[in-house]
Design an enzyme around this catalytic site. Structure first.
Site, short mmCIF file in Angstrom:
data_model
loop_
_atom_site.label_atom_id
_atom_site.label_comp_id
_atom_site.label_asym_id
_atom_site.label_seq_id
_atom_site.Cartn_x
_atom_site.Cartn_y
_atom_site.Cartn_z
N TRP A 1 0.86 -1.18 0.00
CA TRP A 1 0.00 0.00 0.00
C TRP A 1 0.89 1.23 0.00
O TRP A 1 1.86 1.29 0.77
CB TRP A 1 -0.85 0.05 1.27
CG TRP A 1 -2.05 -0.85 1.26
CD1 TRP A 1 -3.31 -0.49 0.87
CD2 TRP A 1 -2.13 -2.21 1.66
NE1 TRP A 1 -4.16 -1.56 1.00
CE2 TRP A 1 -3.46 -2.63 1.48
CE3 TRP A 1 -1.21 -3.14 2.13
CZ2 TRP A 1 -3.89 -3.91 1.78
CZ3 TRP A 1 -1.64 -4.42 2.43
CH2 TRP A 1 -2.97 -4.80 2.25
N SER B 1 5.62 6.86 -1.49
CA SER B 1 6.94 6.26 -1.70
C SER B 1 7.77 6.19 -0.42
O SER B 1 8.99 6.27 -0.45
CB SER B 1 7.72 7.00 -2.80
OG SER B 1 6.96 7.02 -3.98
N ARG B 2 7.06 6.07 0.70
CA ARG B 2 7.70 5.90 2.02
C ARG B 2 8.51 7.14 2.46
O ARG B 2 9.36 7.04 3.35
CB ARG B 2 8.64 4.67 2.04
CG ARG B 2 7.97 3.37 1.62
CD ARG B 2 6.95 2.91 2.65
NE ARG B 2 6.46 1.57 2.41
CZ ARG B 2 5.25 1.26 1.95
NH1 ARG B 2 4.37 2.23 1.66
NH2 ARG B 2 4.89 0.01 1.78
N LEU B 3 8.25 8.28 1.79
CA LEU B 3 8.95 9.50 2.21
C LEU B 3 8.05 10.24 3.21
O LEU B 3 7.46 11.28 2.91
CB LEU B 3 9.29 10.37 0.99
CG LEU B 3 10.45 11.34 1.23
CD1 LEU B 3 11.75 10.59 1.54
CD2 LEU B 3 10.65 12.23 0.01
#
Ligand SMILES: Cc1cc2nc3c(=O)[nH]c(=O)nc-3n(C[C@H](O)[C@H](O)[C@H](O)COP(=O)(O)O)c2cc1C
Length: 226
Positions: free
Chosen positions: A7, A197-199
């Site tokens: 996700w 994007s996990r940022l």
């Protein structure tokens, strides 16, 4: 390789310019939003469920879920059996960490601090507001101790039910001495917001003075890398 379902987190993020200077307003705003979001939806986890980590007397970390039934500018808190393993841990080492996680909002809050027992008055007020059955169970359960089987627990419940029948009065079951609560006096309060994007965004309130969560002069804000 087994296919992994991924996700992407696309929450609102955190704009530090818009963040309150003290953690109290930031935390209560998020807690209120999580409670509203969860309303009437049985599939959403309890928004007040908080993971509480302690250090046991051997130095090993321990963690369990409880309910955050206390939240004031002094800090978040919870109620429990003081003779439980967590109670034993906190008597030995009051350092504690806790997280509230709201996955569907892509948000989490992390508290780091020390635990302090809530006053007997605060504990009694909360205990007396609990349903009769929960108050009976508090007496019947020697929390964290082994038990031969469920039948033993149910027999203990039946004995306390006979001793203190439900009269509808808040004090029909006395407050056990071994039952109480802990306040977490925070040294750090982190707000985490999941982003693409996990940022992710991480904003941490770090204690610089002795005030409570609402004293802006006693906190500085630091952004940490995700
Ligand atoms: C959603 C949820 C809420 C819970 N709430 C509490 C609570 O408020 N107080 C409590 O003592 N245990 C609560 N428990 C049980 C604890 O997770 C744990 O089993 C218990 O406190 C014993 O932990 P200990 O042996 O580490 O002391 C809850 C468990 C879950 C999953």
């Amino acid at each position: 390789m087994q296919e992994i379902k991924r996700w992407d987190y696309n929450g609102e993020g955190i704009d530090e310019q818009a963040m309150p200077a003290a953690p109290w307003d930031a935390v209560t705003h998020w807690v209120d939003a999580a409670r509203t979001h969860a309303q009437g939806d049985a599939d959403r986890p309890d928004p007040d469920a908080i993971e509480v980590a302690t250090v046991d007397p051997t130095g090993h970390p321990q963690v369990r879920t409880v309910l955050m039934r206390y939240l004031t500018p002094e800090g978040p808190g919870f109620y429990t059996n003081l003779s439980s393993h967590k109670g034993r841990d906190l008597r030995h080492d009051p350092r504690v960490a806790a997280t509230l996680t709201w996955p569907t909002l892509f948000r989490a809050v992390r508290f780091v601090g020390t635990a302090h027992e809530l006053s007997r008055e605060t504990v009694a007020d909360y205990f007396q507001a609990r349903p009769w059955g929960s108050r009976i169970s508090a007496w019947a359960s020697h929390q964290s101790q082994p038990v031969a089987g469920r039948a033993q627990l149910e027999a203990a419940v039946a004995a306390y039910e006979r001793r203190w029948p439900d009269t509808g009065a808040p004090d029909d079951v006395p407050v056990p001495d071994f039952w109480g609560g802990y306040l977490i006096r925070c040294d750090e309060v982190e707000l985490w917001a999941g982003r693409r994007s996990r940022l992710h965004d991480r904003l941490v309130y770090v204690r610089t003075g002795n005030g409570d969560l609402s004293d802006a002069a006693d906190w500085r804000i630091e952004r940490r890398q995700p």
